[in-house]
Motif scaffolding. Sequence first.
Motif, mmCIF file in Angstrom:
data_model
loop_
_atom_site.group_PDB
_atom_site.id
_atom_site.type_symbol
_atom_site.label_atom_id
_atom_site.label_comp_id
_atom_site.label_asym_id
_atom_site.label_seq_id
_atom_site.Cartn_x
_atom_site.Cartn_y
_atom_site.Cartn_z
ATOM 1 N N ARG A 30 26.075 180.540 94.576
ATOM 2 C CA ARG A 30 27.149 179.613 94.715
ATOM 3 C C ARG A 30 28.272 180.223 94.047
ATOM 4 N NH1 ARG A 30 30.267 176.263 97.064
ATOM 5 N NH2 ARG A 30 30.762 174.588 95.873
ATOM 6 N N ILE A 31 28.068 180.834 92.658
ATOM 7 C CA ILE A 31 29.269 181.348 91.835
ATOM 8 C C ILE A 31 29.723 182.695 92.403
ATOM 9 C CG2 ILE A 31 29.613 182.424 89.607
ATOM 10 C CD1 ILE A 31 27.473 180.491 88.697
ATOM 11 N N ILE A 32 28.954 183.444 93.182
ATOM 12 C CA ILE A 32 29.327 184.691 93.793
ATOM 13 C C ILE A 32 30.220 184.183 95.021
ATOM 14 C CG2 ILE A 32 28.835 186.561 95.257
ATOM 15 C CD1 ILE A 32 26.094 186.779 93.400
ATOM 16 N N LEU A 35 33.596 182.997 93.533
ATOM 17 C CA LEU A 35 34.411 184.132 92.952
ATOM 18 C C LEU A 35 35.199 184.909 94.220
ATOM 19 C CD1 LEU A 35 32.127 185.815 90.291
ATOM 20 C CD2 LEU A 35 34.135 184.172 89.907
ATOM 21 N N LEU A 36 34.352 185.077 95.165
ATOM 22 C CA LEU A 36 34.897 185.829 96.330
ATOM 23 C C LEU A 36 36.135 184.815 97.396
ATOM 24 C CD1 LEU A 36 31.606 186.779 98.258
ATOM 25 C CD2 LEU A 36 33.388 188.132 96.962
ATOM 26 N N GLN A 37 35.963 183.490 97.241
ATOM 27 C CA GLN A 37 36.952 182.523 97.782
ATOM 28 C C GLN A 37 38.135 182.702 96.873
ATOM 29 O OE1 GLN A 37 35.311 181.799 100.687
ATOM 30 N NE2 GLN A 37 36.674 180.152 100.450
ATOM 31 N N MET A 38 38.132 182.734 95.388
ATOM 32 C CA MET A 38 39.254 182.767 94.538
ATOM 33 C C MET A 38 39.805 184.266 94.725
ATOM 34 S SD MET A 38 38.357 181.327 90.769
ATOM 35 C CE MET A 38 36.394 181.603 90.906
ATOM 36 N N ALA A 39 39.282 185.218 95.025
ATOM 37 C CA ALA A 39 39.843 186.665 95.195
ATOM 38 C C ALA A 39 40.561 186.815 96.361
ATOM 39 C CB ALA A 39 38.595 187.701 95.257
ATOM 40 N N ASN A 40 40.132 186.007 97.409
ATOM 41 C CA ASN A 40 41.001 185.947 98.559
ATOM 42 C C ASN A 40 41.243 187.432 99.062
ATOM 43 O OD1 ASN A 40 42.594 184.627 100.806
ATOM 44 N ND2 ASN A 40 44.590 184.923 99.374
ATOM 45 N N LEU A 41 40.083 187.840 99.364
ATOM 46 C CA LEU A 41 40.010 189.489 99.754
ATOM 47 C C LEU A 41 40.463 189.387 101.409
ATOM 48 C CD1 LEU A 41 37.055 190.397 97.809
ATOM 49 C CD2 LEU A 41 39.316 191.022 97.370
ATOM 50 N N TYR A 170 42.498 179.909 83.239
ATOM 51 C CA TYR A 170 41.158 179.683 83.586
ATOM 52 C C TYR A 170 41.008 179.309 85.214
ATOM 53 C CZ TYR A 170 39.964 178.998 78.720
ATOM 54 O OH TYR A 170 39.687 178.984 77.427
ATOM 55 N N ALA A 171 40.156 179.471 85.655
ATOM 56 C CA ALA A 171 39.999 179.332 87.388
ATOM 57 C C ALA A 171 38.698 178.213 87.377
ATOM 58 C CB ALA A 171 39.650 180.429 87.850
ATOM 59 N N MET A 172 37.598 178.635 86.641
ATOM 60 C CA MET A 172 36.312 177.611 86.597
ATOM 61 C C MET A 172 35.642 177.859 85.547
ATOM 62 S SD MET A 172 34.383 179.022 89.815
ATOM 63 C CE MET A 172 32.582 179.230 89.287
ATOM 64 N N GLU A 173 34.707 176.963 85.122
ATOM 65 C CA GLU A 173 33.957 177.216 83.870
ATOM 66 C C GLU A 173 32.496 177.645 84.526
ATOM 67 O OE1 GLU A 173 32.563 175.068 79.882
ATOM 68 O OE2 GLU A 173 34.624 174.711 80.793
ATOM 69 N N ILE A 174 31.823 178.343 84.139
ATOM 70 C CA ILE A 174 30.349 178.746 84.533
ATOM 71 C C ILE A 174 29.524 178.788 83.128
ATOM 72 C CG2 ILE A 174 28.765 180.489 85.293
ATOM 73 C CD1 ILE A 174 31.277 181.880 86.460
ATOM 74 N N SER A 175 28.833 177.506 83.188
ATOM 75 C CA SER A 175 28.204 177.342 81.879
ATOM 76 C C SER A 175 28.923 177.752 80.596
ATOM 77 C CB SER A 175 26.689 177.705 82.070
ATOM 78 O OG SER A 175 26.542 179.182 82.078
ATOM 79 N N ARG A 176 28.130 179.011 79.798
ATOM 80 C CA ARG A 176 28.785 179.470 78.612
ATOM 81 C C ARG A 176 30.072 180.378 78.806
ATOM 82 N NH1 ARG A 176 23.315 179.691 75.411
ATOM 83 N NH2 ARG A 176 23.026 177.612 74.857
ATOM 84 N N ARG A 178 33.508 181.671 81.016
ATOM 85 C CA ARG A 178 34.648 181.295 81.713
ATOM 86 C C ARG A 178 35.033 182.510 82.847
ATOM 87 N NH1 ARG A 178 37.409 176.286 80.164
ATOM 88 N NH2 ARG A 178 36.381 175.954 78.001
ATOM 89 N N THR A 179 35.519 181.873 83.918
ATOM 90 C CA THR A 179 36.142 182.732 84.975
ATOM 91 C C THR A 179 37.526 182.821 84.850
ATOM 92 O OG1 THR A 179 34.239 182.250 86.677
ATOM 93 C CG2 THR A 179 36.508 183.284 87.634
ATOM 94 N N PHE A 180 38.144 183.909 84.660
ATOM 95 C CA PHE A 180 39.269 184.157 84.278
ATOM 96 C C PHE A 180 40.161 184.818 85.784
ATOM 97 C CE2 PHE A 180 42.538 187.083 82.140
ATOM 98 C CZ PHE A 180 42.945 186.043 81.246
#
Length: 190
Positions: A30-32, A35-41, A170-176, A178-180
């Motif tokens: 789900r996290i992967i 990340l792919l969605q945010m990257a808009n590749l 910040y884009a989202m928090e993943i437990s401990r 951060r996705t930057f």
Amino acid sequence: MRKQNKRNRKIRKSLEWPNFSGQHLLHNKRIIHDLLQMANLTPNDIVLDLGAGKGALTFPLAEKAGKVIAVEYDPRFAAILKKKAEAYPDIKIIQQDILKFHLPKEPFVVVAGIPYAITTPIMKMLLHHPANSLQRAVIVMEKGAARRFTSYPVTNPLILKWRMWFDLEYAMEISRVRTFLLRQGWIPPA
């Protein structure tokens, strides 16, 4: 065995292998996906996966981007990646220290879960020279580092310089962690 000796042995063991450089391996699908969605590749993108680990992010990136360059320092993980990547002609595996890696001259995107221990040097490598061809990035990093890079007011001159060329957020928090999310911002005329 005394309690102190057990604790010291545990610390020594954790420093030896494989977590010597702050490695953390992404494995949550789900996290992967997020990340792919945010990257808009697009199929035209060249993507760097810095600290590729066993390739949990590398191979999904290859399905979206034109070319993936996976950089991994750990020889065991690099061997696993090379074996898995044999079926993917658009994936290049480089077993090298990330900080000694030369960035591509053509425009590129970074999507990576970077080693925590070298977060600031990696960010310097990516952001310190705005003339490099970095277009955008989605980076999973340690929470404290993400706070430093996105805090207001900005007290660090290096971070202030980076913010002149890039929007850092910040884009989202993943437990401990951060996705930057790094987006290329306004570049002043020469």
